[in-house]
Design an enzyme around this catalytic site. Sequence first.
Site, PDB file in Angstrom:
ATOM      1  N   GLU A   1     -32.336  -5.318  12.331  1.00  0.00           N
ATOM      2  CA  GLU A   1     -31.913  -5.033  10.960  1.00  0.00           C
ATOM      3  C   GLU A   1     -31.947  -6.308  10.139  1.00  0.00           C
ATOM      4  O   GLU A   1     -31.425  -7.342  10.567  1.00  0.00           O
ATOM      5  CB  GLU A   1     -30.465  -4.506  10.886  1.00  0.00           C
TER       6      GLU A   1
ATOM      7  N   GLU B   1     -24.047  -3.133  16.984  1.00  0.00           N
ATOM      8  CA  GLU B   1     -23.052  -4.023  16.387  1.00  0.00           C
ATOM      9  C   GLU B   1     -21.631  -3.815  16.914  1.00  0.00           C
ATOM     10  O   GLU B   1     -20.739  -3.341  16.184  1.00  0.00           O
ATOM     11  CB  GLU B   1     -23.072  -3.877  14.856  1.00  0.00           C
TER      12      GLU B   1
HETATM   13  C1  FCB Z   1     -25.124  -3.044   9.358  1.00  0.00           C
HETATM   14  C2  FCB Z   1     -25.130  -1.636   9.908  1.00  0.00           C
HETATM   15  C3  FCB Z   1     -25.974  -0.674   9.114  1.00  0.00           C
HETATM   16  C4  FCB Z   1     -25.883  -0.937   7.625  1.00  0.00           C
HETATM   17  C5  FCB Z   1     -26.127  -2.389   7.321  1.00  0.00           C
HETATM   18  C6  FCB Z   1     -26.125  -2.742   5.864  1.00  0.00           C
HETATM   19  O1  FCB Z   1     -23.923  -3.663   9.711  1.00  0.00           O
HETATM   20  O2  FCB Z   1     -25.611  -1.626  11.223  1.00  0.00           O
HETATM   21  O3  FCB Z   1     -25.588   0.635   9.459  1.00  0.00           O
HETATM   22  O4  FCB Z   1     -24.671  -0.509   7.155  1.00  0.00           O
HETATM   23  O5  FCB Z   1     -25.173  -3.178   7.985  1.00  0.00           O
END
Ligand code: FCB
Length: 448
Positions: free
Chosen positions: A360, A177
């Site tokens: 994610e 990210e």
């Molecule tokens: C993302 C991050 C992860 C976690 C989630 C909820 O932005 O990569 O570490 O904090 O959000």
Amino acid sequence: MPDATSPAVTPDMPKRADFPAGFIFGAATAAYQIEGHAFGGAGPCHWDSFAATGRNVVGNEDGARACEHYTRWPEDLDLLRDGGFDAYRFSTSWARVMPDGVQVNPEGLDFYDRLVDGMIARGLAPYLTLYHWDLPSALADRGGWANRETAERFADYAAAVMARIGDRVARTATINEPWCVSWLSHFEGHHAPGLRDIRATARAMHHIQLAHGLALQKLRAAGHRDLGIVLNFSEVLPAHPGAGTAVDLSDALSNRWFIDSITRGTYPQVALDGLGPHMPQDWQADMALISAPLDWLGVNYYTRALVSHDAGAPWPCIRNHQGPLPKTQMGWEIYPDGLRNLLVRMARDYVGTLPLVVTENGMAWDDAVQDGQVADPMRQAYVAAHLNATRHAISEGANVQGFFYWSLLDNYEWAFGYEKRFGLVHVDFETMQRTPKASYHMLKAAVS
Ligand code: FCB
């Protein structure tokens, strides 16, 4: 009260057979959020000092102890194996491997060596992320991501980690990210180093992309394969008719800056209109390196953004709005169509048939253990809806090869401390006891 271990609570939950053969089901974590940074000779990182500065983190909490994964990792890997998962997305901590940002601490590499062997012994494919935000303080002292040198040091660190464990990892991502590393941390001040400075922002937004490019070059030269990056996206929509240029500019700053540079070697002009005067000298010369071919792309997705143009505000004149949809504990709207749309957009506009992985996706809820069980029907519905969104994207042509739930464990949720629980597994932060939630049992039944 539903039986929290019953997998049959969410009727539309897809099964493994609903996905293409070989589709990977996994769960994700990150080093600073679970390991316990005080253990094992890790050096200080910028999250330690950010958290030690009052008012940055809820409860002034830090990652010193976190989930004590540093010693409890066998139990955590057992949870993944017993849950029927194929893969585990984890990160290595730069400050653990190189406490001063430069010199390797063998104890740090030994830990990850054992961890990767532990995954393989349990039939879990290791998905490695090299940078999930634990920048060594020694490099933060020299300007961190605002300093080009940090990108160069990152490539050295990436090479050192991969020389040790690269022979056993399935896929590697350089950076997690870059939007959070740069914009959220240097413009909004919400994450370490907590700056609100446009010059530092522009530099960080370029240097984090450069760090990816330099690492990729070095890792390719050393013969490593299956290399990619993890980008976070949100679908940006107008808050109301006539929201003006805000949608385009917000999409440029949060999405296109990162995917355009990685795949096309350009930054969007509307973003450069504001950031251009603050960019490092000769940044254009780095763009070929930044856009070198990838082997896969990781997509993180949580929610959408509703924006409008705010003529009275300073650049970028964007106002964010609360939407009407049901929200998670983070206050984030639940909007599964956004995942489908983004995956299709990536395939159509950017990467074609390159493998995409949802690295994610998940939700926080105020979960509690009752009679040894955790009922989390909201999360069960969330997971089912986002897996179905992924299936739809696949049927529309996106080559999505895997889905990782965020997160395996409740953990240190950055500026929110330990308050927001994203895990499939509940963690009692006093006793460190792990309790699988109903969503864990549901996923297990679907993928086993
Ligand atoms: C993302 C991050 C992860 C976690 C989630 C909820 O932005 O990569 O570490 O904090 O959000």
